[in-house]
Each structure stands twice: as structure tokens, then as C-alpha cells.
Write a protein that holds these residues in place. Structure first.
Motif, PDB file in Angstrom:
ATOM      1  N   GLY A 168      -8.419 -10.344   4.082  1.00  0.00           N
ATOM      2  CA  GLY A 168      -8.733  -8.946   4.274  1.00  0.00           C
ATOM      3  C   GLY A 168      -7.754  -8.075   3.503  1.00  0.00           C
ATOM      4  N   ILE A 169      -7.701  -6.791   3.833  1.00  0.00           N
ATOM      5  CA  ILE A 169      -6.781  -5.869   3.173  1.00  0.00           C
ATOM      6  C   ILE A 169      -5.394  -6.049   3.776  1.00  0.00           C
ATOM      7  CG2 ILE A 169      -6.241  -3.435   2.793  1.00  0.00           C
ATOM      8  CD1 ILE A 169      -9.253  -2.909   2.769  1.00  0.00           C
ATOM      9  N   VAL A 170      -4.461  -6.531   2.978  1.00  0.00           N
ATOM     10  CA  VAL A 170      -3.123  -6.848   3.464  1.00  0.00           C
ATOM     11  C   VAL A 170      -2.286  -5.574   3.541  1.00  0.00           C
ATOM     12  CG1 VAL A 170      -1.054  -8.230   3.101  1.00  0.00           C
ATOM     13  CG2 VAL A 170      -3.299  -9.136   2.418  1.00  0.00           C
ATOM     14  N   LEU A 171      -1.693  -5.361   4.713  1.00  0.00           N
ATOM     15  CA  LEU A 171      -0.843  -4.195   4.920  1.00  0.00           C
ATOM     16  C   LEU A 171       0.620  -4.627   4.993  1.00  0.00           C
ATOM     17  CD1 LEU A 171      -2.841  -2.196   7.639  1.00  0.00           C
ATOM     18  CD2 LEU A 171      -3.039  -2.080   5.141  1.00  0.00           C
ATOM     19  N   GLY A 172       1.456  -3.981   4.191  1.00  0.00           N
ATOM     20  CA  GLY A 172       2.876  -4.306   4.189  1.00  0.00           C
ATOM     21  C   GLY A 172       3.694  -3.165   3.617  1.00  0.00           C
ATOM     22  N   ARG A 173       4.995  -3.367   3.540  1.00  0.00           N
ATOM     23  CA  ARG A 173       5.915  -2.287   3.197  1.00  0.00           C
ATOM     24  C   ARG A 173       6.014  -2.012   1.701  1.00  0.00           C
ATOM     25  NH1 ARG A 173      10.685  -4.926   6.864  1.00  0.00           N
ATOM     26  NH2 ARG A 173       9.743  -4.546   8.908  1.00  0.00           N
ATOM     27  N   SER A 174       6.010  -3.071   0.900  1.00  0.00           N
ATOM     28  CA  SER A 174       6.467  -2.911  -0.479  1.00  0.00           C
ATOM     29  C   SER A 174       5.370  -2.650  -1.491  1.00  0.00           C
ATOM     30  CB  SER A 174       7.256  -4.161  -0.907  1.00  0.00           C
ATOM     31  OG  SER A 174       6.422  -5.302  -0.858  1.00  0.00           O
ATOM     32  N   ASP A 175       4.122  -3.068  -1.197  1.00  0.00           N
ATOM     33  CA  ASP A 175       3.097  -2.935  -2.227  1.00  0.00           C
ATOM     34  C   ASP A 175       1.726  -3.026  -1.580  1.00  0.00           C
ATOM     35  OD1 ASP A 175       1.866  -2.691  -4.669  1.00  0.00           O
ATOM     36  OD2 ASP A 175       2.996  -4.286  -5.634  1.00  0.00           O
ATOM     37  N   SER A 176       0.720  -3.196  -2.403  1.00  0.00           N
ATOM     38  CA  SER A 176      -0.677  -3.266  -1.991  1.00  0.00           C
ATOM     39  C   SER A 176      -1.168  -1.903  -1.510  1.00  0.00           C
ATOM     40  CB  SER A 176      -0.875  -4.344  -0.923  1.00  0.00           C
ATOM     41  OG  SER A 176      -2.256  -4.601  -0.726  1.00  0.00           O
ATOM     42  N   VAL A 177      -2.056  -1.863  -0.526  1.00  0.00           N
ATOM     43  CA  VAL A 177      -2.767  -0.642  -0.159  1.00  0.00           C
ATOM     44  C   VAL A 177      -1.902   0.336   0.631  1.00  0.00           C
ATOM     45  CG1 VAL A 177      -4.717   0.255   1.171  1.00  0.00           C
ATOM     46  CG2 VAL A 177      -4.995  -1.805  -0.207  1.00  0.00           C
ATOM     47  N   PHE A 178      -1.096  -0.173   1.557  1.00  0.00           N
ATOM     48  CA  PHE A 178      -0.442   0.707   2.516  1.00  0.00           C
ATOM     49  C   PHE A 178       0.447   1.784   1.885  1.00  0.00           C
ATOM     50  CE2 PHE A 178       2.609   2.128   5.634  1.00  0.00           C
ATOM     51  CZ  PHE A 178       1.788   2.418   6.703  1.00  0.00           C
ATOM     52  N   PRO A 179       1.338   1.464   0.949  1.00  0.00           N
ATOM     53  CA  PRO A 179       2.170   2.535   0.368  1.00  0.00           C
ATOM     54  C   PRO A 179       1.346   3.641  -0.268  1.00  0.00           C
ATOM     55  CG  PRO A 179       3.041   0.376  -0.210  1.00  0.00           C
ATOM     56  CD  PRO A 179       1.689   0.138   0.410  1.00  0.00           C
ATOM     57  N   ARG A 180       0.194   3.312  -0.809  1.00  0.00           N
ATOM     58  CA  ARG A 180      -0.658   4.319  -1.430  1.00  0.00           C
ATOM     59  C   ARG A 180      -1.304   5.218  -0.378  1.00  0.00           C
ATOM     60  NH1 ARG A 180       0.057  -0.030  -4.235  1.00  0.00           N
ATOM     61  NH2 ARG A 180       0.044  -0.021  -6.528  1.00  0.00           N
ATOM     62  N   LEU A 181      -1.741   4.622   0.724  1.00  0.00           N
ATOM     63  CA  LEU A 181      -2.292   5.434   1.804  1.00  0.00           C
ATOM     64  C   LEU A 181      -1.222   6.330   2.412  1.00  0.00           C
ATOM     65  CD1 LEU A 181      -4.581   2.831   3.640  1.00  0.00           C
ATOM     66  CD2 LEU A 181      -5.251   4.567   1.970  1.00  0.00           C
ATOM     67  N   LEU A 182      -0.022   5.792   2.539  1.00  0.00           N
ATOM     68  CA  LEU A 182       1.079   6.576   3.096  1.00  0.00           C
ATOM     69  C   LEU A 182       1.415   7.761   2.194  1.00  0.00           C
ATOM     70  CD1 LEU A 182       3.226   6.915   5.284  1.00  0.00           C
ATOM     71  CD2 LEU A 182       4.698   5.359   3.982  1.00  0.00           C
ATOM     72  N   ASN A 183       1.365   7.565   0.892  1.00  0.00           N
ATOM     73  CA  ASN A 183       1.623   8.666  -0.030  1.00  0.00           C
ATOM     74  C   ASN A 183       0.600   9.785   0.158  1.00  0.00           C
ATOM     75  OD1 ASN A 183       3.900   7.566  -1.203  1.00  0.00           O
ATOM     76  ND2 ASN A 183       2.776   6.587  -2.871  1.00  0.00           N
ATOM     77  N   LEU A 184      -0.668   9.408   0.349  1.00  0.00           N
ATOM     78  CA  LEU A 184      -1.697  10.420   0.596  1.00  0.00           C
ATOM     79  C   LEU A 184      -1.389  11.206   1.866  1.00  0.00           C
ATOM     80  CD1 LEU A 184      -5.002   8.497  -0.257  1.00  0.00           C
ATOM     81  CD2 LEU A 184      -3.911  10.304  -1.597  1.00  0.00           C
ATOM     82  N   VAL A 185      -0.986  10.483   2.907  1.00  0.00           N
ATOM     83  CA  VAL A 185      -0.654  11.136   4.177  1.00  0.00           C
ATOM     84  C   VAL A 185       0.493  12.112   3.989  1.00  0.00           C
ATOM     85  CG1 VAL A 185       0.349  10.715   6.461  1.00  0.00           C
ATOM     86  CG2 VAL A 185      -1.580   9.331   5.673  1.00  0.00           C
ATOM     87  N   ARG A 186       1.528  11.706   3.292  1.00  0.00           N
ATOM     88  CA  ARG A 186       2.705  12.551   3.119  1.00  0.00           C
ATOM     89  C   ARG A 186       2.432  13.749   2.217  1.00  0.00           C
ATOM     90  NH1 ARG A 186       7.248   7.664   2.815  1.00  0.00           N
ATOM     91  NH2 ARG A 186       7.432   7.435   5.085  1.00  0.00           N
ATOM     92  N   VAL A 200     -12.534  -1.180   8.138  1.00  0.00           N
ATOM     93  CA  VAL A 200     -11.448  -1.744   7.345  1.00  0.00           C
ATOM     94  C   VAL A 200     -10.973  -3.002   8.048  1.00  0.00           C
ATOM     95  CG1 VAL A 200      -9.162  -1.373   6.359  1.00  0.00           C
ATOM     96  CG2 VAL A 200     -10.755   0.556   6.574  1.00  0.00           C
ATOM     97  N   SER A 201     -11.180  -4.142   7.424  1.00  0.00           N
ATOM     98  CA  SER A 201     -10.682  -5.403   7.980  1.00  0.00           C
ATOM     99  C   SER A 201      -9.329  -5.680   7.349  1.00  0.00           C
ATOM    100  CB  SER A 201     -11.673  -6.538   7.700  1.00  0.00           C
ATOM    101  OG  SER A 201     -12.798  -6.419   8.541  1.00  0.00           O
ATOM    102  N   TRP A 202      -8.301  -5.397   8.107  1.00  0.00           N
ATOM    103  CA  TRP A 202      -6.932  -5.430   7.630  1.00  0.00           C
ATOM    104  C   TRP A 202      -6.204  -6.631   8.215  1.00  0.00           C
ATOM    105  CZ3 TRP A 202      -3.141  -5.325  11.386  1.00  0.00           C
ATOM    106  CH2 TRP A 202      -3.597  -5.018  12.677  1.00  0.00           C
ATOM    107  N   VAL A 203      -5.022  -6.921   7.689  1.00  0.00           N
ATOM    108  CA  VAL A 203      -4.148  -7.941   8.265  1.00  0.00           C
ATOM    109  C   VAL A 203      -2.719  -7.629   7.852  1.00  0.00           C
ATOM    110  CG1 VAL A 203      -4.501  -9.525   6.296  1.00  0.00           C
ATOM    111  CG2 VAL A 203      -3.738 -10.432   8.510  1.00  0.00           C
ATOM    112  N   HIS A 204      -1.786  -7.749   8.786  1.00  0.00           N
ATOM    113  CA  HIS A 204      -0.364  -7.519   8.485  1.00  0.00           C
ATOM    114  C   HIS A 204       0.153  -8.663   7.624  1.00  0.00           C
ATOM    115  CE1 HIS A 204       3.972  -7.083   9.084  1.00  0.00           C
ATOM    116  NE2 HIS A 204       3.755  -5.870   9.592  1.00  0.00           N
TER     117      HIS A 204
END
Length: 329
Positions: A168-186, A200-204
Motif C-alpha cells: 500500500g502507500i507507505v507512510l514514514g518520516r524521511s520520504d515517500s508520500v507523507f512528507p509531501r502531504l505534510l508540506n501541503l498541510v503546513r 487510501v490503503s496506507w501502511v506505516h
């Protein structure tokens, strides 16, 4: 050390670094097959290969505990004819090369995990998709997944157990989707994307690594496994959670027409955002695997607050109290 050797083909990317970090304290050596040389770092070595031709790298597979194939061009691009060819070739050539090599080895790896994609299932808003009842979709991305898994199954490897891990969509600190989504939020633009109803089928990232250890430790398991958290969320809920945990009060939505225009501008495809991936990890859960991060608030909190949760091994998780079957919201 619990394991002797773990081999990560194409392991210099984001997920490869997650896996290398996870196994560095429980494996005697970790070998990265990469196109680029790199100095050894304690028990981590890099061996050069091109992913197309046989070479001295093949000796690294001999009697390895596990081989994980992570090769594949990033699909975060426009689907031009050139990119399409590269997306196919970067997956099929290394997979077939590994299959042929393993078939010819006298002492091949005990387990071969090929990391594929949960996007192989159809756009689903009506019901979840699992390994047994899921329906294969249509389109370019699905064709890539189907051809990829066919290449994985092309060669018989009677001495090597095989698992196709549909990620699924891997969520983590350093790369992949999450930092980009966080930038949009900020930036105040972290509202729902499209109508926000797509799943969204995600996985830590930590559960990704733990799932590979679980598969390695259970020799009765083989075939197709979905690697997604048991509680998928809709896009609107995901973005609301990131905003809430981050303390952001406002998030402007991005309607579909704007996403299409923006995708052209930044060189990507809206499918990556708008396709509804409602996927469940039925086989992993049926086998007894317990996710450390089952729900999106816990995952986002850990990623943003760093260290709020203590990572646990698969062995410790297997002793945890039973939980109720997931109810997807």
C-alpha cells in the motif's frame, strides 16, 4: 544475530533504507544490490549490479535467509511512452534476472519477497479488496502490476519460497508520500483532494519491515500478501488527521480539475491521488500478524512526534492480546 544474510535488490531507495535500518541489529550482514558503489557501513555492504545481466553479484544470493526485490522506477511521473517503457523494464528485467539466477543456484535464498503494488486492484468505493475476493482492475498501472507478478512467477524455484507483497502507500518520516502531504498541510493547502471519498490503503514503514520478518519466520506462508494497515481511511479523513496532529486549523481543498492541472505542471498523474484503493491485509492477519500501527491517528502521531511509540518486534506483537476484527470506516 537472528539471521545470517539479508539481500536487498535495488535497496538504495527509501524503502530499502527502512529495511536495512530494521535488520541491521538482527542480521549478520545486509547486502544491497545497487547500480552505484558505496562504502561498507558496519554490517551493510553494497554490491554493484545492473539489474539486467548475470555477474559476481549472484554469489551474494547463495544461502541467503531472504532476498527482497525493491527494483522499479518511481511511478510519480507523467505516463509518457518513454516513462512507460522505463517503468515496465525497471521491474520486469531485474525480476526475471533474479528468477533465472535463483533457479540455477544449488543453494538459493530461503525466501524471495517481490515488493509489488496494491494498485493492482480496481478502483473500489463499494467494498474492500483482499487477496481472495479482490478484483483486478484495468489501466496502465494495473497492467504493470499484472506483468510484474507474471515475471515473478515465471521461473520455478522449488528451493526458494516466494511471496508477492502487494504494498500500500507507505507512510514514514524521511520520504515517500507523507512528507509531501505534510508540506501541503503546513502551507494551508492540506484539505481533501478531489471529492475526498477515495480510500487510501496506507501502511506505516515500521510495519512494512515487521511484515517481512513475519513472513521470513513462517515458512508455511507463500503466494500473494497485501501489505496495508487493517483500517484504510478516506482521503478527507487522512488529511484531517494530519492537520489535527500537526495543529493546523485550515486546509484548502484541491478539486479534481485543479489536481489535473497541477499534475501536468509538476509532472505526475492524478491517478496516484484520486484512485480509491480499499485494500485489506486478510492473509497477513489470518496468519496471526499484528500491526503496531493499525489506525491512521497513531501512525501520524508517531511520524510527527517521533518516539512517542516504542517499536516492537513481530515476536512481541504475537504475544499481545487479541483484537477485534477491523471495521473499515
Amino acid at each position: 544475530m537472528k539471521y545470517k544474510k539479508i539481500v536487498l535488490a535495488g535497496g538504495n531507495g527509501y524503502l530499502g533504507k527502512v529495511l536495512a535500518d530494521y535488520y541491521k541489529d538482527i542480521a549478520t550482514e545486509i547486502v544491497i544490490l545497487s547500480r552505484h558503489e558505496k562504502e561498507a557501513d558496519h554490517n551493510l555492504r553494497t554490491v554493484v549490479w545492473d539489474g539486467k545481466t548475470w555477474g559476481k553479484w549472484a554469489a551474494e544470493l547463495v544461502n541467503a535467509d531472504m532476498l527482497i526485490n525493491l527494483c522499479g522506477k518511481n511511478v510519480n511521473c507523467r505516463y509518457t511512452e518513454k516513462n512507460k517503457k522505463e517503468i515496465f523494464a525497471s521491474r520486469l528485467l531485474p525480476t526475471e534476472l533474479l528468477g533465472k539466477t535463483i533457479q540455477d543456484l544449488v543453494e538459493p535464498p530461503k525466501l524471495w519477497i517481490n515488493v509489488t503494488s496494491a494498485t493492482i486492484y480496481r478502483h473500489a468505493e463499494d467494498r474492500p479488496q483482499d487477496e481472495q475476493t479482490g478484483e483486478i482492475g484495468e489501466g496502465f498501472s494495473v497492467d504493470v502490476c499484472k506483468t510484474w507478478e507474471a515475471a515473478f512467477n515465471k521461473y520455478a524455484t522449488p528451493k526458494t519460497r516466494k511471496v508477492a507483497l502487494r504494498m500500500g502507500i507507505v507512510l514514514g518520516r524521511s520520504d515517500s508520500v507523507f512528507p509531501r502531504l505534510l508540506n501541503l498541510v503546513r502551507l494551508g493547502m492540506g484539505g481533501k483532494q478531489g471529492n475526498g471519498k477515495q480510500y487510501v490503503s496506507w501502511v506505516h514503514e515500521h510495519d512494512v519491515a515487521r511484515s517481512t520478518e513475519w513472513l521470513l519466520d513462517h515458512p508455511e506462508l507463500n503466494g500473494v500478501f497485501n501489505c496495508t494497515a487493517p483500517y484504510p481511511v478516506k482521503n478527507a479523513a487522512l488529511m484531517h488527521t494530519i492537520r489535527s496532529v500537526n495543529g493546523s486549523l485550515m486546509g484548502l481543498p484541491a478539486p479534481g480539475w485543479l489536481l489535473k492541472a497541477g499534475a501536468v505542471f509538476i509532472g505526475t498523474e492524478t491517478e496516484l491521488i484520486l484512485k480509491s484503493r480499499w485494500v485489506l491485509p486478510k492473509r497477513l492477519m489470518d496468519s496471526g500478524f499484528k500491526f503496531q500501527f493499525e489506525r491512521i491517528p497513531d501512525a501520524v502521531s508517531e511520524i510527527l512526534r517521533k518516539g512517542q511509540y516504542a517499536f516492537i518486534s513481530t515476536a512481541a506483537a504475537s504475544r499481545a492480546p487479541e483484537v477485534q476484527a477491523p471495521v473499515v470506516n
